[in-house]
Design a protein around this motif. Structure first.
Motif, PDB file in Angstrom:
ATOM      1  N   MET A   1      56.112  53.228  13.795  1.00 38.46           N
ATOM      2  CA  MET A   1      55.957  53.476  12.369  1.00 38.46           C
ATOM      3  C   MET A   1      55.997  52.165  11.584  1.00 38.46           C
ATOM      4  O   MET A   1      55.194  51.956  10.659  1.00 38.46           O
ATOM      5  CB  MET A   1      57.061  54.410  11.880  1.00 38.46           C
ATOM      6  N   SER A   2      56.886  51.253  11.974  1.00 34.53           N
ATOM      7  CA  SER A   2      56.972  49.963  11.287  1.00 34.53           C
ATOM      8  C   SER A   2      55.703  49.138  11.500  1.00 34.53           C
ATOM      9  O   SER A   2      55.182  48.513  10.566  1.00 34.53           O
ATOM     10  CB  SER A   2      58.186  49.182  11.783  1.00 34.53           C
ATOM     11  N   THR A   3      55.204  49.146  12.737  1.00 33.11           N
ATOM     12  CA  THR A   3      53.985  48.394  13.033  1.00 33.11           C
ATOM     13  C   THR A   3      52.793  48.951  12.255  1.00 33.11           C
ATOM     14  O   THR A   3      51.991  48.201  11.681  1.00 33.11           O
ATOM     15  CB  THR A   3      53.691  48.440  14.536  1.00 33.11           C
TER      16      THR A   3
ATOM     17  N   LEU B   1      50.534  47.167   9.181  1.00 29.67           N
ATOM     18  CA  LEU B   1      49.075  47.079   9.181  1.00 29.67           C
ATOM     19  C   LEU B   1      48.487  47.722   7.941  1.00 29.67           C
ATOM     20  O   LEU B   1      47.563  47.182   7.316  1.00 29.67           O
ATOM     21  CB  LEU B   1      48.525  47.754  10.443  1.00 29.67           C
ATOM     22  N   LEU B   2      49.044  48.863   7.553  1.00 31.06           N
ATOM     23  CA  LEU B   2      48.550  49.560   6.364  1.00 31.06           C
ATOM     24  C   LEU B   2      48.804  48.735   5.105  1.00 31.06           C
ATOM     25  O   LEU B   2      47.948  48.674   4.213  1.00 31.06           O
ATOM     26  CB  LEU B   2      49.213  50.928   6.248  1.00 31.06           C
TER      27      LEU B   2
ATOM     28  N   TRP C   1      56.639  50.645   0.963  1.00 29.14           N
ATOM     29  CA  TRP C   1      55.860  51.730   0.367  1.00 29.14           C
ATOM     30  C   TRP C   1      54.791  52.230   1.326  1.00 29.14           C
ATOM     31  O   TRP C   1      54.454  53.420   1.329  1.00 29.14           O
ATOM     32  CB  TRP C   1      55.226  51.261  -0.939  1.00 29.14           C
ATOM     33  N   ALA C   2      54.266  51.348   2.151  1.00 34.80           N
ATOM     34  CA  ALA C   2      53.274  51.763   3.138  1.00 34.80           C
ATOM     35  C   ALA C   2      53.891  52.724   4.157  1.00 34.80           C
ATOM     36  O   ALA C   2      53.239  53.678   4.588  1.00 34.80           O
ATOM     37  CB  ALA C   2      52.695  50.545   3.848  1.00 34.80           C
ATOM     38  N   GLN C   3      55.147  52.483   4.536  1.00 41.28           N
ATOM     39  CA  GLN C   3      55.813  53.389   5.471  1.00 41.28           C
ATOM     40  C   GLN C   3      56.051  54.753   4.835  1.00 41.28           C
ATOM     41  O   GLN C   3      55.902  55.785   5.494  1.00 41.28           O
ATOM     42  CB  GLN C   3      57.139  52.783   5.940  1.00 41.28           C
TER      43      GLN C   3
END
Length: 389
Positions: free
Chosen positions: A228-230, A234-235, A248-250
């Motif tokens: 999830m962190s990776t 990337l996101l 915020w991406a997570q």
């Protein structure tokens, strides 16, 4: 090697890694499963089961045909669907995911709407229920009933706007016309309809619980494995022009997979950003809900692309509407008021309270549908009497 060969290899590798993850993190997986079971037992089953029974009875008994005659002047010009589709729209507004979608599919399978009409309805009738947005998200997450009302208003307004936009989907095909003989009120016997409605509702509810359990465990494993962190890193890199940080991406990635888990993570940060992201997640609904709708689609032949496009547009419009509402009605919420974990709050809700609220809503909708059907029946009988005279 062909594409199918590569696909099989990747699928096999994914299954092998999933099995290894369950072995490496058995306690975390069991904890996620227990949390999912609590959520299903205390909220999902009591809140959805009565509405599934109601929607099946309305369609099986032919009541939606009478409602169609009454609501045809509204549904046809606005959404280019016949009046019976109003049943899916109404139940989708009050029943929550995925009652509206299931009702639209049932109408199509019972021949009460065309394929194009069903696909138009799927794009905007599968909405979040008021109890979840007003009670859990508004009061539980943001500590503000006013914020919940703004989210619910934006959610419904975006849904109706999508309905207006999708009236142009296959615009050459208009709403199905009613037969001159008029609709039949009881399409089948009540005992048979009641039996099929109850058994079908239970099966549908269990299917939903299965997807919720799967995604609850999957998100937990993704978090502990670092995937999830990776993925969020990337996101955030891809969306860096929009100022999206990895944190915020997570949150966004979690909401894209499972809506309730994503909304529960919105407990810190700027209020405008949290409300906008919550509106997007509620409109998008999450991959978990989409899988539930796919289970109902089965071999119906209805397009899944239309549904997914509608939900993506629903999320974007909801976020945009929230931004506009916050510009006109700025909100001030203290930090201490929203430090609540939503998933935990839902899972600990009392079963009897959830069942009572859901059953009351369902019975209220049933009485409204029944009263409207009787009104149309009386009106039709009066016209036939005048024509005889």
């Amino acid at each position: 090697m062909g594409k199918q060969r590569y696909r099989d290899i990747l699928l096999g590798l994914g299954l092998l890694l999933s099995a290894a993850a369950l072995v490496v993190w058995p306690q975390q997986s069991m904890g996620a499963m227990k949390d999912g079971l609590k959520l299903c037992a205390n909220v999902i089953v009591p809140s959805l089961f009565p509405f599934f029974v109601l929607s099946s009875l309305v369609v099986e008994l032919g009541m939606s045909r009478y409602l169609g005659r009454l609501l045809e002047p509204v549904m046809a010009p606005l959404f280019r669907v016949n009046g019976s589709c109003a049943t899916a729209l109404a139940l989708g507004f009050v029943g929550g995911y995925p009652v509206g979608a299931r009702t639209a599919i049932s109408l199509y399978e019972n021949g009460q709407c065309s394929k194009t009409e069903a696909e138009r309805m799927l794009a905007f009738c599968n909405n979040c229920g008021p109890a979840f947005i007003l009670g859990v998200v508004g009061t539980g997450i943001f500590g503000s009933g006013r914020a919940g009302l703004m989210l619910y208003f934006a959610h419904l307004a975006a849904s109706l706007l999508i309905g207006l936009l999708f009236r142009f989907y296959r615009s050459e095909e208009g709403p199905r016309r009613w037969r001159q003989a008029g609709p039949q009120f009881q399409a089948t016997s009540f005992p048979a309809a009641f039996t099929r409605s109850v058994t079908g509702a239970l099966q549908s509810t269990l299917n939903i619980c299965a997807f919720i359990l799967f995604f609850t465990v999957a998100i937990r494993i993704f978090t502990f494995s670092g995937l999830m962190s990776t993925s969020s890193a990337l996101l955030s890199t891809l969306l860096s022009p929009f100022g999206l940080s990895q944190q915020w991406a997570q949150k966004l990635l979690t909401g894209l997979l499972e809506m309730s888990s994503g909304v529960s993570s919105l407990t810190d940060g700027a209020l405008t950003g949290r409300l906008s992201m919550a509106a997007f997640m509620l409109g998008w609904a999450g991959v978990s809900v989409h899988c539930q709708v796919m289970a109902f689609l089965g071999d119906s032949g209805l397009s899944l692309r239309t549904y997914v496009a509608g939900k993506l547009l629903h999320g974007a419009l909801s976020a945009a509407l929230i931004g506009g509402l916050l510009w006109f009605f700025p909100q001030e919420i203290s930090v201490a008021s929203y430090l609540v974990e939503q998933t935990e709050a839902i899972a600990t809700l009392d079963f009897h309270r959830a069942l009572t609220i859901s059953a009351a809503w369902a019975w209220g909708m049933w009485l409204v549908f029944f009263a409207l059907a009787l009104y149309v029946l009386k009106k039709s009988s009066g016209k036939r009497g005048k024509s005889v005279l």
